[in-house]
Design a protein around this motif. Structure first.
Motif, PDB file in Angstrom:
ATOM      1  N   ALA A 109      23.044  21.397  37.962  1.00  0.00           N
ATOM      2  CA  ALA A 109      21.693  21.592  37.544  1.00  0.00           C
ATOM      3  C   ALA A 109      21.560  21.528  35.987  1.00  0.00           C
ATOM      4  CB  ALA A 109      21.171  22.808  38.135  1.00  0.00           C
ATOM      5  N   VAL A 110      20.424  20.936  35.390  1.00  0.00           N
ATOM      6  CA  VAL A 110      20.203  20.829  34.229  1.00  0.00           C
ATOM      7  C   VAL A 110      18.836  21.569  33.666  1.00  0.00           C
ATOM      8  CG1 VAL A 110      19.880  19.299  32.142  1.00  0.00           C
ATOM      9  CG2 VAL A 110      21.665  18.728  33.820  1.00  0.00           C
ATOM     10  N   ASP A 111      18.991  22.357  33.029  1.00  0.00           N
ATOM     11  CA  ASP A 111      17.481  22.990  32.240  1.00  0.00           C
ATOM     12  C   ASP A 111      16.606  22.002  31.789  1.00  0.00           C
ATOM     13  OD1 ASP A 111      18.422  25.467  33.162  1.00  0.00           O
ATOM     14  OD2 ASP A 111      19.138  26.012  31.194  1.00  0.00           O
ATOM     15  N   ALA A 112      15.288  22.298  31.934  1.00  0.00           N
ATOM     16  CA  ALA A 112      14.254  21.245  31.078  1.00  0.00           C
ATOM     17  C   ALA A 112      14.820  21.023  29.825  1.00  0.00           C
ATOM     18  CB  ALA A 112      12.988  21.874  31.270  1.00  0.00           C
ATOM     19  N   PRO A 113      15.213  19.900  29.419  1.00  0.00           N
ATOM     20  CA  PRO A 113      15.650  19.498  28.153  1.00  0.00           C
ATOM     21  C   PRO A 113      14.596  19.373  26.814  1.00  0.00           C
ATOM     22  CG  PRO A 113      15.677  17.512  29.200  1.00  0.00           C
ATOM     23  CD  PRO A 113      15.120  18.767  30.305  1.00  0.00           C
ATOM     24  N   PHE A 114      13.249  19.155  27.272  1.00  0.00           N
ATOM     25  CA  PHE A 114      12.312  18.864  26.336  1.00  0.00           C
ATOM     26  C   PHE A 114      10.723  19.281  26.616  1.00  0.00           C
ATOM     27  CE2 PHE A 114       9.593  16.268  23.452  1.00  0.00           C
ATOM     28  CZ  PHE A 114      10.259  16.031  22.171  1.00  0.00           C
ATOM     29  N   SER A 115       9.981  19.667  26.063  1.00  0.00           N
ATOM     30  CA  SER A 115       8.644  20.105  26.521  1.00  0.00           C
ATOM     31  C   SER A 115       7.938  19.242  27.467  1.00  0.00           C
ATOM     32  CB  SER A 115       7.833  20.514  25.255  1.00  0.00           C
ATOM     33  OG  SER A 115       6.410  20.677  25.597  1.00  0.00           O
ATOM     34  N   ALA A 116       7.711  19.401  28.391  1.00  0.00           N
ATOM     35  CA  ALA A 116       6.872  18.649  29.389  1.00  0.00           C
ATOM     36  C   ALA A 116       5.589  18.287  29.096  1.00  0.00           C
ATOM     37  CB  ALA A 116       6.934  19.171  30.779  1.00  0.00           C
ATOM     38  N   GLY A 142      23.418  14.826  36.237  1.00  0.00           N
ATOM     39  CA  GLY A 142      22.572  16.161  36.090  1.00  0.00           C
ATOM     40  C   GLY A 142      21.151  16.083  36.810  1.00  0.00           C
ATOM     41  N   TRP A 143      20.957  17.408  37.669  1.00  0.00           N
ATOM     42  CA  TRP A 143      19.748  17.402  38.529  1.00  0.00           C
ATOM     43  C   TRP A 143      18.775  18.292  37.780  1.00  0.00           C
ATOM     44  CZ3 TRP A 143      16.355  16.713  41.797  1.00  0.00           C
ATOM     45  CH2 TRP A 143      15.489  17.373  42.371  1.00  0.00           C
ATOM     46  N   LEU A 144      17.547  17.667  37.619  1.00  0.00           N
ATOM     47  CA  LEU A 144      16.571  17.990  36.817  1.00  0.00           C
ATOM     48  C   LEU A 144      15.580  18.857  37.468  1.00  0.00           C
ATOM     49  CD1 LEU A 144      16.139  15.342  34.031  1.00  0.00           C
ATOM     50  CD2 LEU A 144      17.027  17.730  33.460  1.00  0.00           C
ATOM     51  N   GLY A 145      15.688  18.777  38.846  1.00  0.00           N
ATOM     52  CA  GLY A 145      14.419  19.430  39.851  1.00  0.00           C
ATOM     53  C   GLY A 145      13.121  19.276  39.378  1.00  0.00           C
ATOM     54  N   ALA A 190      24.235   9.991  34.443  1.00  0.00           N
ATOM     55  CA  ALA A 190      23.037   9.673  35.056  1.00  0.00           C
ATOM     56  C   ALA A 190      22.156  11.226  35.134  1.00  0.00           C
ATOM     57  CB  ALA A 190      22.835   9.096  36.152  1.00  0.00           C
ATOM     58  N   LEU A 191      20.796  11.073  35.057  1.00  0.00           N
ATOM     59  CA  LEU A 191      19.993  12.309  35.331  1.00  0.00           C
ATOM     60  C   LEU A 191      19.270  11.695  36.784  1.00  0.00           C
ATOM     61  CD1 LEU A 191      19.062  13.094  31.943  1.00  0.00           C
ATOM     62  CD2 LEU A 191      20.593  14.316  33.146  1.00  0.00           C
ATOM     63  N   VAL A 192      18.754  12.936  37.386  1.00  0.00           N
ATOM     64  CA  VAL A 192      17.874  12.847  38.707  1.00  0.00           C
ATOM     65  C   VAL A 192      16.906  13.458  38.723  1.00  0.00           C
ATOM     66  CG1 VAL A 192      18.029  12.941  41.205  1.00  0.00           C
ATOM     67  CG2 VAL A 192      20.040  12.203  39.917  1.00  0.00           C
ATOM     68  N   LEU A 193      15.587  13.100  39.060  1.00  0.00           N
ATOM     69  CA  LEU A 193      14.263  13.598  39.349  1.00  0.00           C
ATOM     70  C   LEU A 193      13.856  12.956  40.736  1.00  0.00           C
ATOM     71  CD1 LEU A 193      12.668  13.334  36.041  1.00  0.00           C
ATOM     72  CD2 LEU A 193      12.883  15.543  36.982  1.00  0.00           C
ATOM     73  N   PRO A 194      13.039  13.930  41.351  1.00  0.00           N
ATOM     74  CA  PRO A 194      12.291  13.249  42.484  1.00  0.00           C
ATOM     75  C   PRO A 194      11.431  12.049  42.107  1.00  0.00           C
ATOM     76  CG  PRO A 194      11.923  15.655  42.551  1.00  0.00           C
ATOM     77  CD  PRO A 194      12.476  15.135  41.167  1.00  0.00           C
ATOM     78  N   SER A 195      11.237  11.132  42.957  1.00  0.00           N
ATOM     79  CA  SER A 195      10.464   9.820  42.656  1.00  0.00           C
ATOM     80  C   SER A 195       8.777   9.907  42.478  1.00  0.00           C
ATOM     81  CB  SER A 195      10.588   8.659  43.385  1.00  0.00           C
ATOM     82  OG  SER A 195      12.018   8.148  43.156  1.00  0.00           O
ATOM     83  N   ALA A 196       8.483  11.187  43.414  1.00  0.00           N
ATOM     84  CA  ALA A 196       7.160  11.587  43.519  1.00  0.00           C
ATOM     85  C   ALA A 196       7.080  12.917  43.570  1.00  0.00           C
ATOM     86  CB  ALA A 196       6.408  10.949  44.629  1.00  0.00           C
ATOM     87  N   GLN A 197       5.877  13.660  43.388  1.00  0.00           N
ATOM     88  CA  GLN A 197       5.644  15.095  43.506  1.00  0.00           C
ATOM     89  C   GLN A 197       5.048  15.374  44.735  1.00  0.00           C
ATOM     90  OE1 GLN A 197       4.427  14.920  38.920  1.00  0.00           O
ATOM     91  NE2 GLN A 197       3.939  16.726  39.597  1.00  0.00           N
TER      92      GLN A 197
END
Length: 476
Positions: A294-301, A259-262, A375-382
């Motif tokens: 692609a996966v929508d945001a699953p929880f409040s950031a 899943g890609w969380l972007g 597995a889920l994926v996010l960038p390692s830095a912004q």
């Protein structure tokens, strides 16, 4: 550069075992490479004298093999104790401190035959994902020495990228094994919380945020070091059982769901070029037969962030209060450490409890996601590696950062609930972006306890891409 210094640690280990090379030869090649390139990078600190190190290598050549690390030169992140080597933690309050004994993880690495040559640089007390401190100075990115290497395991990542070491340790509370690995084009793994035990010193129940782990230029080396580091300590609670990670690491990952969380639904500002790079890289998993969605945001950031700030400050207050309470030593603390401590002091017990309730709810929600995804994926830095003279970035893509660590918010969903994660090198910034020619990584994370599954995905990625073989420009 000696060809030995571009080899993986397991390959060097096999050569040492077969007597194709000696520990003395490897030690001399290591010292020669450090002499050539450490000056502009400043990754290896507190380097021991060559005569002593070569003498220890000769002893290793004549001794029975202790383990796969036998004869491999190692430098430990300067937050862990190595007997006889200065351990400052980057703080003037501890400059000149020389421990008499190894920390537990270091003792395990020594028992496996590692030869300790010095330390790798870190921010003061590991606070902040930018490796600089008043004791040893700043560590520079081997891919552009005008840029930050990230942190807090920045010295470890830079030493790997610059071929001064073949494998390194690190620690990760807020991305410290992921962000610097991403910015140095290597692999870094934050194991499941409890996989690698902390030392039985002080409180061992209340602060499940930080963990020790491995870093390397290949997932196989990382898995091998994790096998040395991991395993329960009966004096420390919540330990996970020891496991084998090399067995089965080379496996077909076809059919696994990723899943890609972007940007977490836009909650995390990103510098231009980062999201397209990661999205393009993820096609590599599709080519392996994985299902990438692609996966929508699953929880409040914002809830995750507020919980993190409170629990991190609570933890840092606990470990730094003795220094803060000493008026003389307090003057030696950097502003970010003071901020952490005073934020912790401002919290009521109920606020801490509520922060942990948020953590509990997010853990439960994440577990539901892993019923669907491997597995889920996010960038390692912004953002891309920034100028090394900055203390920390004050904005990302025009959005102000309100704390010294807000710019690394993307790592918090993993850190808050102790999930295993691996930084995978994802490629280099495109021309016309702030990251042109600079490395970037993506963090792939999974269910608590599924360290082996993530290493299998990392190994499949490495076989397909081998990004670490794109070496930095000449440094000497």
């Amino acid at each position: 550069m000696d060809d030995l210094m571009n080899r993986d640690a397991l390959e060097l280990s096999a050569m040492l075992e077969a007597r194709q090379i000696s520990a003395v030869e490897l030690m001399q090649a290591t010292l020669d490479q450090i002499a050539r390139v450490n000056g502009p990078v400043n990754a290896v600190i507190s380097l021991r004298d060559a005569d002593s190190l070569l003498a220890e290598a000769r002893i290793a050549d004549d001794a029975p093999r202790k383990g796969w690390l036998h004869g491999i030169p190692l430098a430990v992140k300067d937050l862990a104790d190595v007997a006889g080597i200065p351990s400052s933690m980057g703080s003037p309050a501890f400059a000149g401190n020389i421990p008499a004994a190894d920390s537990g993880m270091v003792a395990r690495m020594r028992a496996a035959g590692g030869l300790f040559i010095g330390k790798t640089n870190t921010p003061e007390f590991g606070l902040g994902s930018h490796t600089f401190n008043p004791v040893h100075g700043a560590t520079h990115n081997p891919y552009d020495t005008a840029r930050s290497v990230g942190g807090s395991s920045g010295g470890a990542a830079a030493a790997l990228a610059a071929r001064m070491l073949s494998v390194t340790d690190g620690s990760d509370m807020m991305g410290s094994l992921r962000n610097p690995a991403g910015w140095c084009n290597v692999y870094g793994m934050r194991p499941s919380w409890g996989r690698v035990p902390a030392d039985p010193v002080g409180d061992t129940f209340l602060h499940p945020l930080s963990t020790l782990g491995p870093m390397a230029r290949s997932p196989r080396d990382m898995a091998a070091l994790l096998e040395v580091q991991a395993g329960p300590n009966p004096q420390v609670p919540f330990g996970l059982p020891k496991d084998r990670y090399l067995d089965g690491i080379d496996t077909d990952v076809k059919g696994r769901r990723i899943g890609w969380l972007g940007s977490w639904g836009g909650a995390y500002p990103m510098e231009p070029g980062i999201l397209p790079l990661i999205e393009g890289a993820l096609t590599g998993f599709s080519d392996m037969g994985c299902i990438v969605e692609a996966v929508d945001a699953p929880f409040s950031a914002s809830e995750i962030w507020d919980s993190w700030v409170a629990l991190r400050a609570f933890a840092n207050l606990g470990r730094l209060d003795a220094i803060y309470s000493d008026p003389v030593k307090r003057k030696l603390l950097k502003p970010e450490a003071i901020w952490e401590i005073e934020t912790g002091l401002s919290l009521s017990p109920l606020q801490i409890h509520r922060a942990s309730l948020t953590r509990s709810r997010w853990y439960a929600k994440a577990a539901e996601l892993f019923d669907t995804y491997d597995a889920l994926v996010l960038p390692s830095a912004q953002l891309w590696p920034f100028p090394v003279e900055w203390d920390w970035p004050k904005d990302i893509a025009g959005q102000p950062m309100d704390t010294y660590h807000r710019w690394m918010e993307v790592v918090i969903p993993v850190s808050l609930i102790g999930l295993p994660a691996v930084n995978l090198p994802a490629g280099f910034g495109a021309a016309g972006t702030a990251g042109a020619g600079l490395p970037m990584g993506m963090q792939i994370f999974g269910r608590h306890g599924d360290d082996a599954g993530l290493l299998q995905l990392a190994q499949a990625w490495h076989r397909a891409t081998d990004w670490p073989n794109r070496m930095p420009p000449p440094l000497s």
